[in-house]
Design a protein around this motif. Structure first.
Motif, short mmCIF file in Angstrom:
data_model
loop_
_atom_site.label_atom_id
_atom_site.label_comp_id
_atom_site.label_asym_id
_atom_site.label_seq_id
_atom_site.Cartn_x
_atom_site.Cartn_y
_atom_site.Cartn_z
N ILE A 1 0.85 -1.19 0.00
CA ILE A 1 0.00 0.00 0.00
C ILE A 1 0.88 1.23 0.00
CG2 ILE A 1 -0.20 0.05 2.54
CD1 ILE A 1 -3.01 1.23 2.16
N THR A 2 0.45 2.23 -0.74
CA THR A 2 1.14 3.53 -0.75
C THR A 2 0.23 4.56 -0.10
OG1 THR A 2 2.38 3.01 -2.76
CG2 THR A 2 2.13 5.33 -2.20
N LEU A 3 0.74 5.17 0.96
CA LEU A 3 0.02 6.24 1.65
C LEU A 3 0.52 7.54 1.05
CD1 LEU A 3 0.31 4.79 5.28
CD2 LEU A 3 -1.57 4.53 3.65
N SER A 4 -0.27 8.09 0.14
CA SER A 4 0.22 9.17 -0.73
C SER A 4 0.59 10.42 0.05
CB SER A 4 -0.85 9.50 -1.79
OG SER A 4 -2.06 9.91 -1.16
N ARG A 5 -0.22 10.78 1.05
CA ARG A 5 0.08 12.02 1.78
C ARG A 5 1.30 11.87 2.69
NH1 ARG A 5 -5.62 11.62 1.76
NH2 ARG A 5 -6.68 13.40 0.82
N ARG A 6 1.58 10.62 3.08
CA ARG A 6 2.76 10.38 3.90
C ARG A 6 4.00 10.06 3.05
NH1 ARG A 6 2.37 12.78 7.92
NH2 ARG A 6 3.97 11.49 8.94
N LYS A 7 3.74 9.93 1.72
CA LYS A 7 4.83 9.55 0.80
C LYS A 7 5.54 8.29 1.32
CE LYS A 7 5.70 14.16 -1.07
NZ LYS A 7 4.47 14.74 -0.54
N LEU A 8 4.70 7.30 1.66
CA LEU A 8 5.21 6.10 2.29
C LEU A 8 4.59 4.88 1.60
CD1 LEU A 8 6.61 4.55 4.70
CD2 LEU A 8 4.44 4.82 5.92
#
Length: 1735
Positions: A823-830
């Protein structure tokens, strides 16, 4: 993620879990008369003693007593609802307990989840570290949320509910959010004395405001953003301001904490605050949680555990890591431990120790490490974490098992309660009754009307209460139940209530009525006979009589309340109300409620009960009632509103005076403060508006994405969604997770999951609008009001949005072992690789009915978001799922799901599977039987990868079975290439096909010679059952009124000039409504045309006044109405889409300035104006349609000098390239699932076109004029019917002609493709063809033209006999085509074929690869299987039968030579006749077969005698005074081969010359033979002539005598017709006409186990075979069933059905295979591998 170093931790925490199976039956029926009801005490006594043999103890008696009070309708002092969830609140400080919390999440919680799963429980953990939104911090609701969650856990959890992990930190100490007015004034006064904070009073007055709407008035802490507007604002460009305001709030909070604590201390010293009030200002959040979860809990010893960790050796208190683990303070300029905190902690620990069970209180002492709790650097810390995990798991496990024992006790008690034991169901409805009546006000007139009905014994009809949704009918029904004790003046009565649709058992009317009857049985002691409720019809017929009987027994009033008939499923024609008693017993009352316009229920009720006195309508709430409700509701919440606010409430309520609307606006009013500005208050004026406002607020509060998805899941999940499932599916939802983790990372590395508190809080905010029901033992939540369902569906789950949510639900339900996915957490750039979502495992087992029910449903609704790989690999072609599904549900349920899938997705593999299940129907609940049938019936082609995988899984399942069985080596029972069988049905007397849906076809017949002469010419033909059913529909001549059929084939709809009629096929009931009744303001009108949606849920009617009516086909209720401004002659087409994206499409031609154009109008329900598409060309009438899953609209238009096909994507508003034709288009047929159409022109050419690409794919030019055509994308074919009666099939991808065959002598008038069937009509004949068979026939013809051999064992349709090679590896078959074919036993692969020039009837493979054959002309041949040629052997010219000796080279024959029977003995190896002699005497017979004695001295004859000889024998016996009652047509004789004199030795009765008649003969030992006659075996000693029974040594039983082993021998009348002896001579198997297969020890004469077999065939056993190893016996009966028996136990170990009667059956020489030949005219060779079992 955290920057801390991670490591691969090898934990010593290893715990095994042994699942504990749950066996629980809901209903037990006991026959026999019992005493009438004689008071509750006697009934309890009867049910806890006597027959039940239940140990009488106080606890059990109390449980049963309460249950019977509930059964009688007592709603007081109800026990809590049984829970199916373990929900634990984890309380601790956060920063210092990070390692403990993380290791619990990684290692312990998954194991506890497994433990709970094994006990059919859900497991949830509430961890407040995450999921708290910025809004919660802004309005200071975090602490309130924590405490609310503690209470929720205590209420919802079964067993453990609270865990405190205590350390050296006391935790954050908040300031109060509410302070009583008097207390606040004391604090403010004291704050004036704080000299260090001169602004103290001003600060308090700024942050606390008096709310006089609270009762009593309170000062309320103001939101942070009231002063610091950018607090928690993550909008772009706000970073600096957010940081600034965050720091300012921290500073302000520090000041407020100091001021309030100091003021509280001063006020306390001045005796103005009590010690308890003072302590609030010093208290930490952790202590608040512990107080709620332990100190104030009722039974903390049963649900709470404490883990206390003390660290020793702190040194550097200025160190940041140290401060993270201990509270510090500055004293005298030096940092050290906070002494106040140490004091408070000590008090708290002492209190906790006193309350918690000491076995659940754990102390741990650790040495401090500079790096904190560090299991890498410290072995002590590592050991501590291991011990902590073990203790945690052990404590929770013990608590769970303790309450599980309570559950088991309840099950034990209620398993032995007679007649009815569904505790949960009764309790659910009574609790629901209490909930719905809590805040009830008003409606006195309604209740008075019901009271009058209930108390009037002369009224014998049901009472109907009706009201629109949201008018409070459910609350009225609840109040009726609550008022019964008062109405009956506390005299005994029975009250039964069901809130339909709120539980799994209250959806189906059959289950509802059955459970009510059983509840009455428990109370009256009288149960209906089993046949009375065997099915719905029987129950419906017997229920009135049963009610009368119960009425006599009870002698007290019985009131039955059924709320919301509209919530019933349509099963059993529930909406027709034929089940509703029309007349009730004198002391019975039945009250039902319904919506007025749903499913035609109220109309049906009025037609059954026209008396208006039977109906009560609930009006809108009067204004005065509204005022009373407002005051009562606010008072309940300790609130009031200002005069101005109250006026606003009443004005708003008056615009929509319904209980639901009032409830919604009152929820808004609870948020109002007395100081709230009037212009800040906003109230909606409709229910829908108020619901949308609620949803808006939740989206702001929790985030738009996560809220919309959560509410969407609640709306669309099948049968509602449980809280655990909601948490799980949100954890599978990457969009929702990305929305949640906007401002912080997931707390535990490698785990990405929705914060549990977030899902719980969403549920809490809508708790008053959802209903909790039970779905397959899981408590689920769903919207209770229809307006919520409609609003949420339109807002969150329509079209592609809904498909995406269904896709996530599929994700959740299909994972057997949890889900790990990137999973990519876009706002965390993670990006978290392989992120563990920690969802509950969904084991694929019959017990997990919830998953088995939901997974196919959500797959079918996920649309294009789901790949066929996921669908088939995890569900429809996954053996484990299919077997579990068929074990838990009936085949029809699964077939319905497959059919629904195929409606939207054409798939050959699913078609094959569906057809297989349709053929098999029931009898597939046993997984082994299912696997064997899959292997026998389904042939996976090379391209059918999932069916091949399904076959592999089936093989693996059978190979892993502990029990033995037969594994098909190839799909011998699959459809094969029978040219003759392509035509399945043919029926004459059919004048036309009127309508068709699925597998149902509505036809018009001319059985009376002419349809005009037939009063009711319409009949329904069902492909599945091949039955015709006449319908009472008169002849309809006008095309616009012709009847239409719904997709289930259960409803027919037709119209007349002014009305529409709905006919229920099953019952014949009709509902007719005039268009004037359906919609108001209609003048004299007539119907122009009508059309039904593809899913047949809606009907669109165009009237001649331009009205377009959209009707619901269930009820004929109006959904919407529009008026067309255009002239009717300009309307060129009318279409309707399916319900999930409901639209009505009307195409019209227009003219602008002399230019002819056209428009497409798209009407959606609720829209006033349609969406329009404009075309520059006029359209042709009725040459238009929908394709590509209804996303493409295509119409034929007229160009300047050409004809055009215009296509538009109506979802994307995108126009495709037009397709241009020079010739006129006369007909168009569209594919539902692909952007493909087929057109015919006036030149006779048929063309396939791709609408998406705007291309003509290829033309087809048939030899004869085309009369009709259809397209089948499933089979990739175009079907053409011509005027000469021929049908031609073309490949739809290439246009290549595949096959052409004659169907009629005249024109093919119509054709329809229904799945794999082609239905054609011509010359008054209806024909149904199998498309796959036609295509296979064609491919077979192609193969035959290029190949001279038939290389498929499946295609051996004319096999006359077979034998197995002694090498145990080969099978040899002989066919009527005069060919021998050799096959490998493994998988049935073809080896070679030999032309033998004769039609063999018998074949035996001898030594040296020699094969002896007897043909139909009674000629013998000997063939070499090695050289493939005939062997030169001197053979007799005529042979009746032959047998081969043990040496494999000696052939014994008997044949005719000049009318004399001659015995010949031939040496096959030398090719000579050793001996030949004639038989003495004459012998007449119908048939004659041979066998040898065990020592091969005698050749024995089994002779079927002529009828005349049988009569002579019967006469001879009658003279003797007796004759066997059963007819045995065979006599037996023998000839001595050594002497060779030809003298015949007859088998005769003792002391008689009368032949002994029997059925079968086989060698025993030496010169002795065994013969079956009647139910026993006779021993025939040939040399002495003795023939009689023999007896066992130790018992007076006949040897191998069947009837001796039954308690009632006279019931066993059948003869033993099949007999065989094992190769080693130890066993004898007998198969009887009664279906029994006995395996006897030949020496002792006893059956295996010395008892009759426990199972049997359903018909006469006709064939029996022993394996050469003597381990197995195979038997076959006349019902085409084969069974396998184990000689070790004598038990049946496997059973399977075959296609036809078994002709021959034999094991291979190595006992590894069983070969079976079935059928006569059309044969099949079945090849099974014997599985010995793993057990």
């Amino acid at each position: 993620m955290s920057g801390k170093k991670t490591f691969a931790r090898q934990s010593s925490f290893k715990l095994g879990i042994t699942p504990k199976p749950l066996v629980y039956k809901n209903v037990e029926i006991q026959k026999g008369k019992t005493k009438p009801f004689a008071g509750l005490d006697s009934r309890i006594k009867e049910n806890v003693s006597g027959e039940s043999d239940l140990a009488v103890n106080k606890k059990e008696q109390e449980m049963v007593a309460v249950f019977y009070e509930m059964l009688a309708g007592n709603t007081k002092n109800l026990p809590p609802l049984p829970r199916s969830m373990v929900r634990i609140f984890i309380s601790s400080t956060f920063s210092d307990m990070r390692e403990e919390r993380n290791i619990l999440a990684r290692e312990v919680f998954p194991k506890l989840k497994e433990l709970c799963l094994s006990k059919d429980l859900d497991f949830q953990v509430v961890d407040m570290r995450w999921g708290v939104t910025e809004d919660s911090q802004n309005d200071h609701s975090v602490e309130g949320i924590c405490l609310q969650e503690v209470e929720n856990c205590k209420q919802l959890s079964l067993g453990p509910n609270f865990v405190a992990i205590m350390g050296d930190r006391y935790g954050f100490r908040p300031i109060p959010t509410e302070i009583n007015e008097e207390e606040f004034e004391a604090l403010k006064e004291a704050s004036e004395r704080i000299t260090t904070k001169p602004h103290a009073v001003k600060l308090l007055e700024t942050w606390y405001k008096l709310d006089e709407n609270c009762l009593p008035p309170k000062y309320i802490l103001q939101p942070i953003r009231s002063q610091f507007s950018f607090f928690g604002d993550y909008s772009p460009g706000c970073d600096e301001l957010r940081a600034k305001h965050g720091r300012e709030w921290e500073s302000t909070l520090t000041d407020l904490q100091f001021i309030l604590r100091t003021s509280a201390m001063l006020a306390h010293d001045a005796k103005k605050l009590t010690e308890e009030q003072f302590h609030v200002y010093k208290m930490s959040v952790t202590e608040m949680e512990i107080e709620a979860g332990i100190l104030k809990a009722n039974l903390p010893s049963q649900g709470a555990a404490v883990f206390h960790r003390a660290i020793q050796g702190f040194t550097n208190f200025e160190d940041a890591i140290t401060k993270r683990h201990i509270d510090t303070n500055v004293e005298g300029g030096k940092i050290g431990p906070d002494e106040e905190v140490i004091y408070l902690q000590g008090i708290l620990q002492r209190k906790v120790k006193q309350k918690v069970d000491q076995k659940y209180f754990h102390d741990y002492i650790l040495k401090w490490m500079p790096s904190g709790i560090d299991p890498i650097a410290s072995g002590e810390h590592r050991s501590y974490l291991d011990k902590f995990c073990e203790d945690f798991y052990s404590d929770i496990k013990n608590m769970i098992e303790s309450v599980d024992d309570e559950r088991e006790l309840r099950r034990k008690v209620f398993r032995k309660v007679r007649f009815y034991r569904n505790y949960n169901e009764v309790l659910h409805h009574l609790h629901f009754c209490n909930i719905k009546s809590r805040t009830f006000c008003g409606q006195e007139n309604i209740l008075d009307s019901v009271k009058e009905y209930v108390l009037n014994s002369s009224i014998r009809k049901p009472l109907v209460i009706h009201a629109p949704s949201g008018n409070g009918k459910t609350s009225v029904m609840a109040m009726i139940m609550q008022n019964l004790p008062q109405w009956y003046n506390s005299k005994p009565y029975v009250g039964i209530i069901r809130f339909l649709g709120t539980s799994a058992l209250s959806l189906d009317i059959y289950q509802v009525l059955l459970n009510i009857c059983l509840q009455l049985a428990a109370l009256s002691g009288h149960v209906m006979e089993t046949v009375g409720f065997k099915n719905m019809k029987n129950l419906q017929d017997n229920m009135p009589r049963y009610f009368r009987r119960v009425s006599t027994l009870l002698q007290k009033p019985v009131v039955i309340l059924l709320d919301s008939l509209d919530q019933l499923s349509p099963a059993h024609n529930a909406y027709e109300l034929q089940w509703l008693p029309t007349t009730l017993p004198q002391n019975f009352k039945l009250v039902v409620s319904t919506l007025p316009k749903e499913h035609g229920i109220l109309d049906n009720l009025r037609s059954m009960h026209p008396d208006e006195n039977c109906y009560v309508e609930i009006p809108n709430l009067p204004l005065e009632t509204g005022v009373a409700i407002i005051k009562k509701y606010l008072l309940k919440h300790d609130k009031k509103v200002t005069e101005k606010q109250e006026k606003l409430l009443m004005n708003t309520f008056s615009k929509c005076p319904g209980p639901l609307f009032l409830k919604l606006i009152l929820e808004e009013a609870l948020k109002w403060r007395s100081y709230t500005m009037y212009d800040q208050i906003e109230l909606q004026h409709t229910v829908q508006g108020a619901i949308n406002k609620l949803f808006d607020n939740m989206e702001v509060k929790f985030g738009k994405t996560v809220t919309s998805h959560a509410l969407g899941y609640i709306t669309i999940t099948r049968d509602g969604i449980s809280e655990n499932e909601l948490e799980d599916v949100l954890s599978c939802d990457d969009e929702a997770l990305d929305d949640v983790y906007r401002y912080h990372n997931p707390p535990v590395e490698g785990i990405v999951r929705i914060p549990p508190v977030l899902a719980a809080r969403i549920k809490f905010d809508i708790k008053d609008y959802i209903v909790e029901s039970i779905s397959h033992d899981k408590y689920t939540m769903n919207w209770y009001h229809r307006q919520f369902i409609e609003t949420a569906r339109n807002r969150y789950a329509k079209g592609s949005l809904g498909e995406k949510l269904h896709r996530n639900l599929v994700d959740m339900f299909m994972h057997e072992n949890g889900l790990k996915r990137d999973i990519t957490l876009s706002r965390r750039k993670l990006t978290v690789s392989n992120a563990d979502r920690q969802i509950t495992s969904q084991p694929v087992t019959w017990k997990n009915k919830r998953m088995l029910s939901c997974l196919p449903y959500h797959i079918n609704h996920a649309g294009k978001t789901l790949s066929e790989h996921i669908t088939k690999a995890n569900c429809y072609c996954y053996f484990k799922f299919i077997s579990s599904k068929l074990s838990a549900f009936d085949v029809e349920t699964f077939l319905d799901e497959l059919n629904e899938y195929l409606e939207n997705q054409e798939d050959k593999e699913i078609y094959k599977l569906r057809n297989f299940l349709s053929l098999m129907k029931g009898n597939l609940s046993n997984p082994g039987r299912l696997a064997a049938n899959i292997l026998a019936f389904i042939d996976g082609a090379d391209e059918e990868l999932f069916l091949k995988k399904l076959r592999e899984q089936s093989i693996k399942h059978l190979e892993n079975l502990e029990t033995p069985g037969l594994i098909p080596e190839f799909p011998a029972l699959a459809h094969r290439n029978d040219l003759d069988s392509s035509l399945i049905y043919c029926y004459s007397g059919i004048s036309e096909i009127s309508s068709n849906r699925g597998e149902a076809i509505l036809v018009k017949t001319n059985r009376a010679g002419n349809p005009e002469n037939d009063e009711f010419p319409y009949e329904l033909f069902r492909l599945g059952t091949q039955d015709f059913q006449q319908l009472k529909i008169q002849n309809i001549k006008e095309k616009e009124h012709h009847p239409l059929l719904d997709k289930a084939g259960k409803i027919v709809i037709y119209t007349s000039a002014d009305s529409v009629t709905l006919v229920h096929v099953v019952t014949g009931n009709k509902v007719t409504k005039s268009f004037k009744d359906i919609t108001e303001k209609l003048s004299e009108i007539n119907i122009v045309c009508k059309v039904m949606s593809v899913d047949t849920c809606h009907l669109v009617v165009l009237l001649d006044d331009g009205s377009v009516l959209l009707l619901d086909t269930d009820s004929l209720m109006l959904v919407d109405r529009w008026n067309l401004p255009e002239k009717l002659e300009d309307v060129k087409g009318l279409l309707c889409t399916k319900s999930d994206n409901l639209q009505v499409l009307v195409s019209v031609n227009t003219e602008t300035s002399g230019t002819h154009k056209s428009e497409l109008h798209l009407f959606k329900p609720g829209d006033i104006e349609p969406k329009k598409f404009l075309f520059n060309f006029p359209l042709f009438k009725n040459l238009q349609g929908l394709s590509y899953n209804e996303s493409f609209f295509t119409a034929v238009a007229l160009g300047e000098d050409s004809f055009l096909m215009l296509t538009v994507d109506i979802n994307r508003a995108e126009e495709m390239s037009p397709i241009i034709f020079k010739d006129k288009i006369e007909k168009v047929v569209f594919s539902q699932s692909k952007p493909v159409a087929c057109i015919s022109t006036n030149k006779g050419e048929v063309t396939v076109v791709n609408l998406q690409r705007g291309k003509m794919l290829f033309p087809m030019s048939p030899d004869n004029p085309v009369s009709c055509f259809e397209i089948s994308v499933t089979n990739d074919i175009v079907c053409l019917g011509d005027e000469e009666g021929n049908i031609t099939l073309h490949n739809s991808k290439t246009g290549v002609s595949l096959v052409r065959f004659p169907a009629y002598t005249g024109s093919v008038e119509k054709m329809q493709v229904l799945d794999d069937y082609l239905v054609t009509h011509g010359q008054n004949e209806l024909k149904v063809w199998s498309l796959p068979k036609i295509l296979e026939d064609n491919r077979e013809e192609v193969r035959k033209n290029t190949e001279n051999i038939c290389s498929s064992l499946l295609e051996q349709k004319t096999v006359s006999c077979f034998d197995l090679h002694p090498n145990g590896q080969e099978l040899v078959t002989a066919s009527k085509d005069q060919m021998l074919r050799v096959w490998m036993l493994k998988e049935g692969n073809f080896c070679k074929e030999i032309d033998i020039g004769v039609k063999a009837t018998k074949m035996v493979i001898c030594a040296d690869d020699i094969c002896c054959i007897l043909d139909i002309e009674k000629k013998l041949k000997v063939i070499s299987l090695t050289s493939n040629t005939e062997v030169n052997v001197v053979l007799p010219g005529h042979a009746i039968d032959f047998v081969v000796g043990k040496d494999g080279i000696t052939l014994y024959t008997v044949g005719l030579k000049q009318d004399t029977l001659v015995v010949s003995i031939v040496d096959l190896k030398q090719g000579i006749t050793r001996k030949s002699f004639s038989l003495k005497g004459s012998l007449s017979f119908e048939t004659l077969t041979l066998c040898l004695s065990a020592n091969e001295r005698y050749l024995c004859f089994r002779i079927k005698i002529l009828p005349s000889e049988f009569n002579d024998i019967e006469t001879a016996w009658q003279k003797k005074g007796s004759f066997l009652s059963q007819v045995h047509p065979y006599k037996f004789m023998a000839v001595d081969l050594q002497q060779g004199t030809g003298g015949m030795v007859p088998c005769v009765r003792q002391l008689s010359k009368i032949p002994h008649l029997g059925e079968a003969i086989c060698p025993n030992y030496g010169n002795r033979m065994l013969i079956t006659t009647k139910r026993w075996v006779f021993f025939w000693d040939i040399p002495t002539g003795k023939c009689d029974q023999r007896f066992c040594k130790n018992k007076d039983y006949g040897k191998m005598n069947i009837y001796c082993w039954f308690d009632n021998p006279d019931e066993i009348k059948g003869t033993s017709k099949a007999m065989v002896v094992s190769k080693d001579g130890r066993f004898l198997a007998l198969g009887s006409e009664d279906g029994y297969l006995f395996i006897f020890h030949k020496e002792s004469g006893y059956p295996i186990g010395q008892k009759a077999p426990a199972t049997k065939h359903s018909a006469s056993v006709i064939k029996v075979a022993f394996s050469p190893s003597s381990q197995w016996v195979a038997s076959a009966c006349q019902n085409n069933t084969i069974k396998l028996w184990d000689t070790g136990s004598g038990k049946e170990v496997f059973s399977t059905r075959v296609d036809a009667e078994v002709q021959q059956m034999k094991f291979s020489s190595n006992s590894k295979h069983l070969v079976v030949l079935t059928g006569t005219n059309f044969t099949r060779v079945l090849l099974y591998r014997v599985h010995k079992g793993t057990g």
